[in-house]
Design an enzyme around this catalytic site. Structure first.
Site, PDB file in Angstrom:
ATOM      1  N   ALA A  18       0.797  -1.231   0.000  1.00 55.09           N
ATOM      2  CA  ALA A  18       0.000   0.000   0.000  1.00 55.09           C
ATOM      3  C   ALA A  18       0.831   1.284   0.000  1.00 55.09           C
ATOM      4  O   ALA A  18       0.261   2.377   0.058  1.00 55.09           O
ATOM      5  CB  ALA A  18      -1.004   0.042   1.165  1.00 55.09           C
ATOM      6  N   ALA A  19       2.148   1.175  -0.100  1.00 56.14           N
ATOM      7  CA  ALA A  19       2.961   2.401  -0.166  1.00 56.14           C
ATOM      8  C   ALA A  19       2.570   3.217  -1.399  1.00 56.14           C
ATOM      9  O   ALA A  19       2.425   4.444  -1.322  1.00 56.14           O
ATOM     10  CB  ALA A  19       4.447   2.050  -0.195  1.00 56.14           C
ATOM     11  N   GLY A  20       2.377   2.536  -2.528  1.00 58.94           N
ATOM     12  CA  GLY A  20       1.980   3.249  -3.751  1.00 58.94           C
ATOM     13  C   GLY A  20       0.594   3.858  -3.622  1.00 58.94           C
ATOM     14  O   GLY A  20       0.313   4.926  -4.183  1.00 58.94           O
ATOM     15  N   ASP A  21      -0.285   3.197  -2.895  1.00 57.73           N
ATOM     16  CA  ASP A  21      -1.643   3.720  -2.703  1.00 57.73           C
ATOM     17  C   ASP A  21      -1.608   4.977  -1.822  1.00 57.73           C
ATOM     18  O   ASP A  21      -2.310   5.958  -2.094  1.00 57.73           O
ATOM     19  CB  ASP A  21      -2.544   2.666  -2.051  1.00 57.73           C
ATOM     20  CG  ASP A  21      -2.496   1.333  -2.791  1.00 57.73           C
ATOM     21  OD1 ASP A  21      -2.238   1.340  -4.008  1.00 57.73           O
ATOM     22  OD2 ASP A  21      -2.703   0.291  -2.138  1.00 57.73           O
TER      23      ASP A  21
HETATM   24  O1  RIB Z   1      -1.752  -2.022  -3.103  1.00 60.01           O
HETATM   25  C1  RIB Z   1      -2.016  -2.887  -2.032  1.00 60.01           C
HETATM   26  C2  RIB Z   1      -3.398  -3.445  -2.141  1.00 60.01           C
HETATM   27  O2  RIB Z   1      -3.482  -4.251  -3.312  1.00 60.01           O
HETATM   28  C3  RIB Z   1      -3.792  -4.376  -1.022  1.00 60.01           C
HETATM   29  O3  RIB Z   1      -4.408  -3.694   0.039  1.00 60.01           O
HETATM   30  C4  RIB Z   1      -4.675  -5.408  -1.690  1.00 60.01           C
HETATM   31  O4  RIB Z   1      -5.979  -5.429  -1.214  1.00 60.01           O
HETATM   32  C5  RIB Z   1      -4.616  -5.082  -3.172  1.00 60.01           C
HETATM   33  O5  RIB Z   1      -5.705  -4.336  -3.590  1.00 60.01           O
END
Ligand code: RIB
Length: 306
Positions: A249-252
């Site tokens: 989730a770093a990119g998110d």
């Molecule tokens: O980018 C990480 C995410 O990718 C995770 O939380 C997982 O659910 C997928 O969607």
């Protein structure tokens, strides 16, 4: 004005292992966690924690026990839940994640309700008053494109995190994006150029800009980021030095923070530094949505000399 994220929500099941499993291998996990994930949810949580503006999260759940858990988690992070659609016949999304000692990961997503959107996507009115809109590819391509066009028609800046890259033509989707933020793997899938150094990263960024976006950012994790803009500016940003334990989730968090930065009117350099700091802080925590940083921690990090 608001920030709107259209995207996935999952329940993540994560195991921490010494090394990622190979074909035919059975491994003992070092530890296991479950919690809120999904690229859209992680972006929405990051934006909600970092912004004082309204953040809308347009997403879909099934009618099952996972949905109850996910709703409780979203509520715990303060995410506005007015724009959640329920697809009665679909299961809620989930993801199976391995993280190794080097904080590398593999993720398998079970899309469920996230992939149940009809071609015309969500009600276009969810983008009324939207300043910055964020998208990824854990929703169907046609629905995502329809939503991006609805956001753009309302004057929003459209950020596309092209993850995971679909196995189908996406030229129209890239053309509808103002900002695109692939990692190295995604940049290679989109452009055919593997970013391994300055020259290749900038060539990939220029190739993406030629497809439509006015800003292309190549996220290279511990190697920093490169970017190119339609008006000819290029740049490199060193990564923040942090103790990374889990890059999920770093990119998110990067994208959620970038949306906040652009909504606050930061220029490209400042916005990318803010987003880069959010991505770095996310790697210092276990989990997906759980790793989104607070505004105070992020402001402290980015205020340090570059
Ligand atoms: O980018 C990480 C995410 O990718 C995770 O939380 C997982 O659910 C997928 O969607």
């Amino acid at each position: 004005m608001s920030i709107t994220v259209f995207g996935s929500v999952n329940l993540d099941f994560t195991v921490y292992v010494n090394s990622l499993p190979r074909a035919g291998e059975t491994l003992h996990a070092l530890r296991q966690i479950s919690g809120l994930g999904g690229k859209g949810a992680n972006q929405a949580v990051a934006a909600t924690k970092l912004s004082t503006d309204k953040v809308r999260f347009v997403t879909a759940l099934g009618k099952d026990a996972f949905a109850d858990t996910i709703r409780a988690e979203l509520s715990g992070y303060g995410v506005d839940m007015s724009d959640i659609k329920t697809f009665d016949d679909a299961a809620s999304g989930n993801a199976l994640i391995h993280v190794d000692k080097e904080s590398q990961n593999t993720i398998t997503v079970v899309g469920g309700a996230n992939m149940a959107w009809a071609d015309d996507g969500p009600d276009a009115a969810v983008f009324d008053g939207c300043k910055v809109a964020v998208f990824q590819f854990e929703t169907p391509i046609k629905a995502t494109l329809a939503a991006m066009q609805a956001a753009k028609q309302r004057g929003a800046t459209v950020i596309l995190d092209p993850a995971p890259v679909p196995d189908a033509p996406i030229d129209a989707v890239l053309a509808a994006a103002d900002v695109v933020t692939p990692n190295e793997t995604e940049a290679e899938a989109l452009t055919g150029i593997r970013p391994v150094d300055k020259d290749s990263a900038l060539r990939a960024a220029h190739a993406l800009v030629a497809m439509g976006p006015s800003l292309a950012v190549i996220k290279m994790g511990a190697n920093g980021l490169y970017y190119a803009t339609k008006n000819g500016t290029v740049g490199y940003m060193l990564p923040f030095k942090v103790n990374a334990i889990d890059a999920v989730a770093a990119g998110d968090c990067f994208c959620g923070a970038l949306a906040v930065a652009l909504s606050e009117g930061m220029d490209t350099e400042a916005a990318l530094r803010f987003a880069s700091g959010a991505g770095a802080l996310a790697t210092t925590q276990y989990g997906a949505a759980a790793s989104a940083p607070s505004r105070a921690d992020l402001d402290t990090l980015v205020s340090q000399p570059a």
